[in-house]
Design an enzyme around this catalytic site. Structure first.
Site, short mmCIF file in Angstrom:
data_model
loop_
_atom_site.label_atom_id
_atom_site.label_comp_id
_atom_site.label_asym_id
_atom_site.label_seq_id
_atom_site.Cartn_x
_atom_site.Cartn_y
_atom_site.Cartn_z
CG HIS A 34 -4.65 -5.07 -5.31
ND1 HIS A 34 -4.35 -5.57 -4.07
CD2 HIS A 34 -5.20 -3.85 -5.09
CE1 HIS A 34 -4.72 -4.69 -3.14
NE2 HIS A 34 -5.23 -3.64 -3.75
CG ASP A 36 2.02 -4.73 -7.24
OD1 ASP A 36 0.96 -5.27 -6.86
OD2 ASP A 36 2.64 -3.91 -6.53
CG LEU A 139 -1.28 10.19 -3.56
CD1 LEU A 139 -1.35 11.70 -3.41
CD2 LEU A 139 -1.59 9.77 -4.99
CD GLU A 174 6.07 -0.50 1.50
OE1 GLU A 174 4.84 -0.33 1.47
OE2 GLU A 174 6.87 0.29 0.97
CG ASP A 186 3.65 1.46 -4.38
OD1 ASP A 186 2.95 1.42 -5.40
OD2 ASP A 186 3.19 1.31 -3.23
#
Length: 396
Positions: A34, A36, A139, A174, A186
């Site tokens: 968290h 990022d 993942l 996203e 990610d």
């Protein structure tokens, strides 16, 4: 799921062979959770589980996407990719596009914009998706989809985007097409990963550095423990944590929590309610743990980072409150069975933990975790080793 599965699905929907198959990796985060979206530091790595995109062009100015996980293909005119120009996630919440397809179509939309191209500049495409990245396990199956599709379209549409630009394309897809307010960690990890290495990412400058892990040299492996508690990044818990970080930064008069250090925490505690303060404390201390982990890896190798992994989990459990009992049980059982370190990984509220363990202890640690879950009456976890691996690539 493999290259062959993607190719077979493409043949089924398009009636011809694809022009190529591209793939990108799932990811696990060694440490830095968290941080990022607070412009902080993260240390993720790509894993061996991958998503494959078989893609071919055609003259019809449409984009058709299919997945082995969804029964029906989704088709859209290229010019109608503009549906993603509206409010974030609106195309999904309004029912115009299924969420799974928004990851693929959103990448096409964001890639064209990033390259300064329009729907009129490129041919139509058929895209078939197959993946062996565990869904809902933390993942990043979503980033793997985005990376594979972005790499394919970058080649076939001759967009000439760099790997970092492709990561930005995935993040925009996203954030805006799907409506999940995630950072860029990610996508960077999925696309830019390297074997036996993690990727140190400064989320402010987007500078990256490959950090050798040395797991094989030290006889260590990383064990993923999928709790089978599914989570959703677009859920309220994730949004609440992000809002708390924004409140904390505003209270301290800084644009992002990245701008605070441990020395600022006493003043933060005076200015904030307890919940907001604890959210802030996690981010500030987690940023420092990422830096400390990079330094410890360089100085002492992977055996030197165990305490940092454990401290990270405690912070996520107590300060950020994103763990769940199953994740805590996984971490405690792994440590009790001899893990060097362990922590939950991913956005939280379910998903997976990772444990750094001797390669000779996989069966022992797995058995201990399974027994601990059974004793608590939890759904049986799935344990498997994860190998730091290569990022996005063309497979054929």
């Amino acid at each position: 799921m493999t290259v062959d599965d993607a190719r077979a699905l493409f043949l089924a929907i398009a009636g011809r062979a694809p022009e190529g198959v591209w793939s990108s990796a799932g990811r696990a985060n060694l440490i830095g959770e968290h941080t990022d979206y607070n412009e902080g530091f993260v240390l993720p790595f790509a894993i061996q589980h991958r998503t494959y995109a078989a893609v071919g062009m055609h003259a019809d100015l449409r984009i058709r996407v299919a997945s082995t996980f969804a029964p029906d293909p989704v088709e859209l005119a290229l010019e109608d990719l503009s549906i993603f120009d509206g409010p974030a996630g609106d195309a999904v919440t309004s029912g115009r596009v299924p969420e799974w397809a928004a990851y693929v179509l959103g990448v096409a939309w964001a890639a064209l914009a990033a390259a300064g191209r329009t729907a009129a500049d490129v041919p139509g495409v058929d895209i078939a998706i197959a993946s062996d990245v565990p869904v809902g396990a933390g993942l990043s199956s979503s980033a793997a989809i985005e990376g594979a599709v972005a790499a394919a379209l970058n080649d076939l549409w001759a967009l000439e985007l760099t790997p970092l630009e492709l990561a930005k394309v995935g993040r925009r897809a996203e954030n805006e097409a799907v409506g999940a307010p995630t950072g860029i960690m990610d996508q960077v990890s999925s696309i830019m990963g390297r074997a036996d290495a993690a990727t140190f990412l400064d989320c402010r400058t987007l500078e990256t550095r490959s950090v050798d892990l040395g797991l094989e040299r030290e006889g260590l492996v990383l064990l993923a423990i999928d709790t089978k508690v599914e989570h959703a990044h677009a859920s309220g818990g994730y949004r609440d944590r992000r809002a708390a970080c924004e409140r904390g930064a505003a209270a301290m008069g800084v644009p992002w929590l990245r701008d605070l250090t441990a020395a600022d925490l006493p003043r933060a505690q005076e200015l904030m309610d307890d919940v907001t303060f604890r959210r802030v404390r996690h981010i500030v201390t987690e940023n420092q743990r990422v830096i400390d982990t990079v330094e410890a890896l360089a100085a002492g190798g992977p055996r030197a980072i165990g305490d940092l992994l454990v401290a990270s989990h405690a912070s996520m459990r107590d300060d950020f409150e994103i763990s769940v009992p199953e994740l805590d049980t996984a971490v405690e059982a792994a440590l009790g069975a001899g893990a060097v370190g362990a922590r939950m990984t991913g956005g939280g509220f379910g998903g997976s933990a990772i444990a750094l363990i001797p390669a000779t202890s996989v069966a022992q640690v797995t058995a201990a975790v399974e027994a601990a879950f059974a004793a608590q009456g939890y759904t049986a976890p799935v344990c498997f080793t994860i190998t730091p691996s290569e990022g996005a690539r063309r497979d054929e």
